[in-house]
Design a protein around this motif. Structure first.
Motif, PDB file in Angstrom:
ATOM      1  N   GLU A  64      32.121  37.810  45.867  1.00 45.62           N
ATOM      2  CA  GLU A  64      32.771  36.788  44.887  1.00 45.62           C
ATOM      3  C   GLU A  64      34.368  37.253  44.916  1.00 45.62           C
ATOM      4  N   LYS A 102      37.246  34.534  44.093  1.00 35.41           N
ATOM      5  CA  LYS A 102      36.745  34.524  42.668  1.00 35.41           C
ATOM      6  C   LYS A 102      37.235  35.648  41.692  1.00 35.41           C
ATOM      7  N   GLN A 103      37.373  35.508  40.440  1.00 33.28           N
ATOM      8  CA  GLN A 103      37.572  36.736  39.427  1.00 33.28           C
ATOM      9  C   GLN A 103      36.133  37.095  39.035  1.00 33.28           C
TER      10      GLN A 103
END
Ligand code: GDP
Length: 401
Positions: free
Chosen positions: A293, A298-299
Motif C-alpha cells: 500500500e 496510499k496511507q
C-alpha cells in the motif's frame, strides 16, 4: 491512519558494513594480485641460470591462489535461509522483507523446491533452473514454471530480481526459501547443499501452534554440521490471535518460553539474555500488505487491519534490524576473516622470498637490488593495509551491538 517508516533500515543500515568491506577487500586483493604478477615478471627477467624451480612454483601457486580467492570474494554475499513447516508463511515472510510479491505464496501453492532470490543488475527478472535461463514476467509466471517442471525437493531455482527494485537485494543479500521441513527425509542433503554457507537461519513457525519436533530436528541436524548457527525464530500469523485479547499475553509467554528453551537448551547456541532478541511475534502478511500500500502511495488505515497491527509491524521492523545486524556481522567474519589471514601469511612468505633472492643478487646490477627493496616495502604496505582492513571491520562490527 498511521505513518510508518517504509524502510526498516535508515542511515545506519548494518548491511552496508558487509557491502563496503567487500569492496575494500576486493580492492586489496586486486592490488595484491597485481603485485604478485609484477614480482613474477621481475623474477623471470633474471638470467635463466639464476632461476630456481621451487621459487617459480611458489610464485605460480601464489598467483593462482590469489586469483581463486579473488573470485570467491567477488561472488560473496550474505545468505539467509528460511525454514519451517509448510504453510507457516515462509514465502510470505520473504516477500514482506523484499517489499514485493516475488515468491508465489498461499493456497494452491507450496514451495516444493529451494528458491534462492538474489539481485541482478539487469532491469527484468529471470530465473535459472538447471543452468537454463527463463524470463519471467510475474509471480504467476514463476509459479507456473515451478509447477510444470517436475522438481525434486532438493532442486535449486535461482530467482534473479532487479536490484534497482529492491534495496535488500541491492545490498548483496540472498534469501533462500525451502520446502517445508515436514515434507522430506532429505534433510542431510539439504543442509550439505544449501545451508553450509548460510549466515543466518530463520525458523518461521506458526504462532497458532507450538514449535514442532520436525522443525526442531532440522535445526539440531544443522547444528551437527555448523557448530554455532545463527538462528532467529519468527512466530508468524500472530495477527490470527489478535482477537483473543484475554489469552494473548499468556500465549506469547508460553511461545517465548518454548522458543528460548529450544535456542538455549536444545541447541545451545544462545544464552538466555540474547535468546530474547532472537524471537519475534509478527504477521508477515500484514507487513507485506502495508508495504505494498505504501509503495502505491496510499496511507495506512490501521482500522483495516486486525487489532494490534501497529505493534506487530514495529516488531517486524525490529526483527529486520536485528537479523540484518547479525547477518552483516557473521558474513564479514566468516567470509572475509579467513581470507585476510591467508593473505597476511602469504605476504610473510613473499618477504622471505624477496630476501632470499636479494641475497643471491649480489653479482647482478645494483638496479635489481633496488627494485627488490621497493618490492619488499610494497609488500609490507600491502600487509599493513590488510591489518588496517581487519581492524576497521572489527571496530565497525563492535559498534553494531
Ligand atoms: P509457506 O508454505 O511456509 O511458504 O507459506 P506461505 O507463505 O505460502 O503462506 C501460507 C498461507 O498462509 C498463505 O495463504 C498466506 O497468505 C498465509 N499467511 C502467511 N503469513 C500470514 C500471516 O502472518 N497471517 C495470516 N493470517 N496468514 C498468513
Amino acid at each position: 491512519i498511521m505513518t510508518l517508516d517504509f524502510n526498516s533500515t535508515g542511515d545506519d543500515n548494518p548491511l552496508r558494513i558487509f557491502v563496503s568491506a567487500k569492496k575494500d577487500i576486493n580492492d586489496l586483493f586486486n592490488k595484491a594480485e597485481r603485485f604478485v604478477k609484477n614480482v613474477d615478471q621481475f623474477y623471470r627477467s633474471y638470467d635463466e641460470s639464476m632461476l630456481d624451480q621451487n621459487n617459480l612454483n611458489f610464485i605460480d601457486n601464489s598467483v593462482e591462489k590469489i586469483a581463486g580467492i579473488r573470485d570467491v570474494l567477488a561472488r560473496n554475499n550474505m545468505k539467509v535461509a528460511f525454514f519451517g513447516r509448510t504453510s507457516n508463511g515462509k514465502s510470505t515472510v520473504i516477500n514482506a522483507i523484499l517489499q514485493n510479491k516475488i515468491l508465489p505464496a498461499g493456497i494452491g501453492h507450496t514451495t516444493n523446491c529451494f528458491l534462492q532470490v538474489e539481485g541482478t543488475d539487469e532491469t527484468e527478472p529471470f530465473i535459472v533452473l538447471e543452468n537454463q535461463r527463463h524470463n519471467i514476467e510475474s509471480v504467476k509466471h514463476l509459479a507456473n514454471a515451478l509447477n510444470t517442471e517436475s522438481l525434486g525437493d532438493s532442486t535449486l531455482v535461482k530467482v534473479y530480481w532487479p536490484k534497482s527494485k529492491c534495496s535488500i537485494l541491492h545490498d548483496d543479500v540472498v534469501l533462500v526459501d525451502s520446502p517445508g521441513t515436514d515434507v522430506t527425509a532429505n534433510l542431510d542433503k539439504w543442509i550439505d547443499l544449501y545451508c553450509l554457507d548460510a549466515d543466518v537461519f530463520v525458523l518461521v513457525s506458526n504462532a497458532e501452534s507450538t514449535l514442532m519436533q520436525t522443525e526442531k530436528n532440522f535445526f539440531i541436524k544443522v547444528k551437527e554440521k555448523l557448530s554455532k548457527p545463527n538462528i532467529f525464530i519468527l512466530n508468524n500469523r500472530w495477527d490470527a490471535s489478535a482477537h483473543e485479547l484475554d489469552s494473548l499475553d499468556l500465549v506469547r509467554k508460553q511461545h517465548l518460553k518454548r522458543d528460548k528453551d529450544f535456542l538455549v537448551n536444545d541447541m545451545g547456541v544462545l544464552d538466555e539474555q540474547t535468546a530474547q532478541n532472537h524471537v519475534f511475534f509478527v504477521s508477515a502478511i500484514e507487513v507485506l500488505r502495508a508495504r505494498l500500500e505504501l509503495e502505491e502511495g496510499k496511507q495506512i488505515n490501521t482500522s483495516n487491519y486486525a487489532h494490534g497491527f501497529e505493534s506487530r509491524f514495529r516488531e517486524f521492523l525490529d526483527f529486520e534490524k536485528k537479523f540484518e545486524q547479525c547477518l552483516s556481522k557473521s558474513a564479514v567474519q566468516t567470509k572475509f576473516g579467513q581470507h585476510t589471514m591467508e593473505i597476511i601469511k602469504m605476504t610473510d612468505d613473499f618477504s622471505r622470498f624477496l630476501m632470499a633472492i636479494s641475497a643471491k643478487t649480489i653479482d647482478v646490477r645494483n638496479e635489481k637490488r633496488n627494485q627488490i627493496k621497493i618490492m619488499k616495502d610494497r609488500m609490507q604496505q600491502i600487509k599493513q593495509q590488510f591489518h588496517i582492513f581487519t581492524n576497521e571491520v572489527k571496530l565497525q562490527i563492535c559498534n553494531l551491538v
